[in-house]
Design an enzyme around this catalytic site. Structure first.
Site, PDB file in Angstrom:
ATOM      1  N   CYS A  41     -70.143  -4.731 -16.625  1.00 52.39           N
ATOM      2  CA  CYS A  41     -69.914  -4.340 -15.033  1.00 52.39           C
ATOM      3  C   CYS A  41     -70.122  -5.078 -13.913  1.00 52.39           C
ATOM      4  CB  CYS A  41     -70.580  -2.805 -14.921  1.00 52.39           C
ATOM      5  SG  CYS A  41     -72.328  -3.122 -14.943  1.00 52.39           S
ATOM      6  N   GLU A  88     -85.424  -5.804 -41.335  1.00 52.53           N
ATOM      7  CA  GLU A  88     -85.922  -5.112 -39.801  1.00 52.53           C
ATOM      8  C   GLU A  88     -86.052  -3.729 -39.872  1.00 52.53           C
ATOM      9  OE1 GLU A  88     -82.848  -6.943 -37.944  1.00 52.53           O
ATOM     10  OE2 GLU A  88     -84.303  -8.620 -37.240  1.00 52.53           O
ATOM     11  N   LEU A 142     -85.805   7.153 -51.254  1.00 52.22           N
ATOM     12  CA  LEU A 142     -86.711   6.459 -52.099  1.00 52.22           C
ATOM     13  C   LEU A 142     -87.872   5.668 -51.215  1.00 52.22           C
ATOM     14  CD1 LEU A 142     -85.136   4.700 -54.883  1.00 52.22           C
ATOM     15  CD2 LEU A 142     -86.843   6.646 -55.306  1.00 52.22           C
ATOM     16  N   GLU A 173     -74.600   6.346 -57.793  1.00 53.59           N
ATOM     17  CA  GLU A 173     -74.374   5.561 -56.541  1.00 53.59           C
ATOM     18  C   GLU A 173     -72.871   4.918 -56.749  1.00 53.59           C
ATOM     19  OE1 GLU A 173     -76.716   3.725 -53.404  1.00 53.59           O
ATOM     20  OE2 GLU A 173     -77.078   5.001 -55.016  1.00 53.59           O
ATOM     21  N   ASP A 213     -81.856  -4.807 -43.341  1.00 54.62           N
ATOM     22  CA  ASP A 213     -82.852  -3.856 -44.166  1.00 54.62           C
ATOM     23  C   ASP A 213     -84.177  -3.988 -43.873  1.00 54.62           C
ATOM     24  OD1 ASP A 213     -80.745  -3.212 -47.059  1.00 54.62           O
ATOM     25  OD2 ASP A 213     -80.628  -2.417 -45.158  1.00 54.62           O
ATOM     26  N   CYS A 267     -74.497  -8.395 -15.520  1.00 55.75           N
ATOM     27  CA  CYS A 267     -73.856  -7.603 -16.844  1.00 55.75           C
ATOM     28  C   CYS A 267     -72.604  -8.074 -17.126  1.00 55.75           C
ATOM     29  CB  CYS A 267     -73.925  -5.810 -16.434  1.00 55.75           C
ATOM     30  SG  CYS A 267     -73.294  -5.108 -17.911  1.00 55.75           S
ATOM     31  N   LYS A 308     -81.445  -1.565 -58.643  1.00 59.24           N
ATOM     32  CA  LYS A 308     -81.084  -0.806 -57.213  1.00 59.24           C
ATOM     33  C   LYS A 308     -79.869  -1.147 -56.715  1.00 59.24           C
ATOM     34  CE  LYS A 308     -83.173   0.505 -52.725  1.00 59.24           C
ATOM     35  NZ  LYS A 308     -81.771   0.069 -52.062  1.00 59.24           N
ATOM     36  N   ARG A 364     -75.291  11.973 -49.654  1.00 64.31           N
ATOM     37  CA  ARG A 364     -76.851  12.593 -49.364  1.00 64.31           C
ATOM     38  C   ARG A 364     -77.034  13.124 -48.032  1.00 64.31           C
ATOM     39  NH1 ARG A 364     -80.903   9.779 -51.477  1.00 64.31           N
ATOM     40  NH2 ARG A 364     -80.037   7.743 -51.394  1.00 64.31           N
TER      41      ARG A 364
END
Length: 712
Positions: free
Chosen positions: A436, A55, A104, A196, A53, A433, A135, A156
């Site tokens: 691949c 970040e 919020l 919530e 959260d 990679c 919260k 939401r």
């Protein structure tokens, strides 16, 4: 967990570090906005975030700061202007909220909280009375009761439209089927209740234990498990999950006596009297000092409650003051969430492995001994890129400090060097990679990120690109989710996104996902074919977005579609012609030119055209060009138009649906909670119309508007 099972961490922080004077400023903004949208999708739609959260909050703040410094970059579809889940397709029926369901704004320290409270005090001229609430780290849900009976439950979503999860919500014990009014609190005719949905910690642990016993993977944390449980296709599964709910607000209310509650505190008393669940931990306080006391208390006692919390929500209590303070496009100004500092723990770094994202970015991940942080077990964290691994100084075998913000994948802060015993080894970034086998390299000199150049056929990039075609901002194809995209590719039913619109029932029968036990096409398979058929008629701008042309999002796509009218005209246009289109510019123009120089890109277009995908917009001759050449900005929410509908109404009449206000703006249309664009219009003297004025403008043009004396 294998590298293939890691959720794609496509867009990370390091790519966006551009100097403010960089000539490619708009490109920097677009990449940062795309990165934010990617993580919003993983959080709100897939319930599988790949960054913390904290970040994400930093990413969003960087985007906001960039837009504040250069307002011309801000567009209506920027993540800073939208509520969390906006712009993504889901498999659930859409449900329009009776009143916008906003998010919020967050603050992360007492200084930011004090600044917010100071703005409140300046506006109202006194210390406010506040409600302090826990919260809850769960999933927002809106319940609509009509004449006391539960009519609908919706997530939401984008704040205007959510997912209809009524059947699942009915299985949650805390949600009553019928409300009971009292003499003090009679029932409104219609009431929209916000709250919530969450797991109690004990129930979450029991759920995971049961999943493990069944040989299924456990959930990472209570928030993700709550989201996944509420969004089950089978309500019986939701019923077994022991979800709970706490109500913390009201949306739309229809009452014969007008606004029934002078304060939010009174509203909560009414909710409880009607039989709805409310928190026992909400406190009514006056002034900032009392607020900080509640924050300090719950910072020390956050694990004393039955559910997980990640902060305290502070709300102005008086409803009249809430109306006076208003809201931005994504959050009320009268409320804020104080988020506690992330929690930290130490564990051993067992290995570092890499994963390939949608754009080819190769991201290292830390695999750690599982450790309990913030009430859940953690064993995986992103390290962003090779430079970040070196910057943090971590070695495989180190004891590392991890920090968890909220309840998603944590951040590795660094090693505990004093605990090294000499057995540790340095991480060596792969040269090829892992998906691949292509040789890896930076896209350009100086890039921090290493990429896989095999954009055409790298399995990881293919999966994400096919899924992108179905997104709400592109073709908006319900039923073509991440699982479906993966299944179609793995079964060899499609080679790339070009084959999607040619799919047949026989093709889908080659996949287990769309085949019943009896060997027939499943209902989901039939629905996918029907939705693919409908998607062929989508407007040109959606086709452009679906092509995954770098930097071309909905705003640029609309501008190109309006200017050129067909994909053929766009393909044959010169770079100068493209760049001269308002809202496009040289960076996007160059990207479009580059995209069409690639043979297999053009092959995708050819396949779609042959399958019947609409490649040109036919103007409705019955619609008069009343807005020819006018630049119009729409801000706030309109009762009769969605965001896309308002833009398309302007464009269909020859106008330009601009994203920011300037001296060239002819009109600003201001709906509910218009935000900063309204203020800018007043400052520049740009005429401002309400929704009725907008309708007259669409019908009759600016001359009649001037005669009618619309407000300016």
């Amino acid at each position: 967990m294998s590298p293939e099972a890691i959720p794609d961490p496509e867009s990370m922080l390091a790519e966006q570090a551009h100097d403010a004077l960089d000539p490619d400023l708009r490109r920097s903004w677009q990449e940062l906005a795309d990165e934010v949208r990617e993580h919003q999708f993983r959080y709100y739609i897939r319930d599988a975030p790949i960054i913390t959260d904290a970040e994400f909050d930093q990413l969003l703040r960087r985007l906001q700061a960039l837009e504040d410094e250069y307002p011309e970059l801000r567009t209506p579809d920027s993540p800073t202007q939208l509520v969390g889940g906006a712009g993504f397709a889901t498999d659930f029926t859409a449900a329009e909220h009776l009143e916008r369901m906003l998010s919020l704004d967050n603050v992360f320290d007492l200084e930011e909280l004090a600044a917010w409270a100071a703005r409140i005090r300046t506006e109202i001229g006194a210390d406010a009375q506040y409600l302090c609430e826990l919260k809850i780290d769960g999933v927002a849900l809106a319940l609509v009761y009509r004449d006391g009976r539960l009519e609908r439950a919706a997530t939401r979503g984008d704040g205007r439209t959510g997912e209809d999860v009524t059947l699942n919500a009915r299985t949650i014990e805390d949600i009553p089927e019928r409300l009971s009014g009292t003499n003090e609190f009679p029932l409104p005719t219609v009431v929209e209740v916000r709250g919530e949905v969450f797991f109690r910690v004990a129930d979450f642990e029991d759920l995971n234990a049961g999943l493990v016993a069944e040989g299924k993977p456990p959930f990472a944390n209570p928030r993700n498990s709550a989201a996944g449980s509420l969004r089950q296709k089978n309500p019986a599964v939701t019923a077994r999950r022991r979800l709970r709910m706490i109500c913390h607000g009201l949306g739309h209310v229809e009452s014969s006596g007008g606004s029934p509650f002078p304060t939010l505190h009174d509203a909560y008393r009414a909710l409880k009297a009607w039989g709805l669940p409310v928190s026992d931990h909400t406190a009514q306080v006056t002034g900032l000092d009392a607020v900080t006391e509640r924050i300090a208390y719950w910072g020390e006692h956050r694990h004393d409650v039955e559910h997980e919390i990640d902060g305290v929500v502070v709300k102005v209590d008086a409803v009249a003051l809430q109306r006076r303070l208003g809201a931005t496009s994504r959050a009320p100004r009268w409320a804020v969430a104080y988020k506690y500092p992330p929690e930290e723990a130490q564990t051993r770094l067992l290995d570092i492995r890499v994963n390939v994202g949608r754009t080819g970015r190769v991201t290292p991940f830390a695999y750690m001994e599982p450790v309990k942080v913030a009430g859940s077990t953690v064993g995986l964290a992103t390290l962003h890129n090779a430079s970040e691994v070196k910057r943090k100084g971590v070695l495989i075998g180190d004891t590392v400090v991890i920090r968890k913000a909220g309840d998603v994948i944590p951040e590795v802060l660094g090693p505990v060097v004093d605990l090294r015993d000499g057995s540790e080894r340095e991480f060596v970034f792969p040269t090829h990679c892992p998906e691949c086998g292509s040789e890896l390299a930076p896209a350009k000199e100086g890039d921090a990120d290493i990429r896989c150049p095999n954009t055409r056929s790298c399995p990881a990039q293919l999966r994400e690109r096919v899924f992108h075609v179905a997104g709400r901002g592109a073709f908006d194809i319900e039923g073509l989710g991440y699982e479906a995209a993966t299944a179609l590719l793995q079964a060899g039913v499609i080679a790339d996104e070009g084959d999607l619109f040619g799919l047949t029932a026989d093709d889908l029968l080659r996949t287990e996902l769309f085949t019943t036990k009896a060997g027939e096409l499943s209902a989901n398979g039939k629905r996918l074919l029907a939705n693919l058929g409908k998607a062929k008629a989508q407007p040109l701008w959606r086709v452009l977005v679906a092509l995954s042309i770098r930097h071309v999002g909905p705003t640029a796509a609309r501008a190109l579609a309006t200017e050129f009218g067909s994909l053929e005209a766009i393909e044959t246009a010169s770079e100068e012609q493209l760049a001269g289109t308002e809202g496009v510019g040289p960076t996007i123009a160059a990207a479009v030119i580059d995209w069409f120089t690639v043979d297999w890109h053009r092959a995708i277009v050819d396949k779609w055209r042959e399958a019947g995908v609409r490649m040109a917009d036919e103007r409705d001759a019955s619609i008069e060009r009343t807005l020819e050449g006018l630049s119009i900005v729409v801000t706030g929410s309109l009762a009769g138009f969605s965001r896309d509908e308002a833009k398309e109404a302007i464009i269909a009449r020859g106008g330009k649906a601009a994203g920011s206000v300037s001296k060239k703006t002819a009109y600003v249309v201001a709906g509910d909670a218009p935000g900063s664009k309204y203020d800018k219009a007043i400052e520049l003297g740009v005429p401002v119309l309400d929704e009725d004025g907008f309708r007259r403008l669409l019908a009759e043009g600016p001359e009649r508007d001037a005669e009618d004396g619309e407000p300016g």
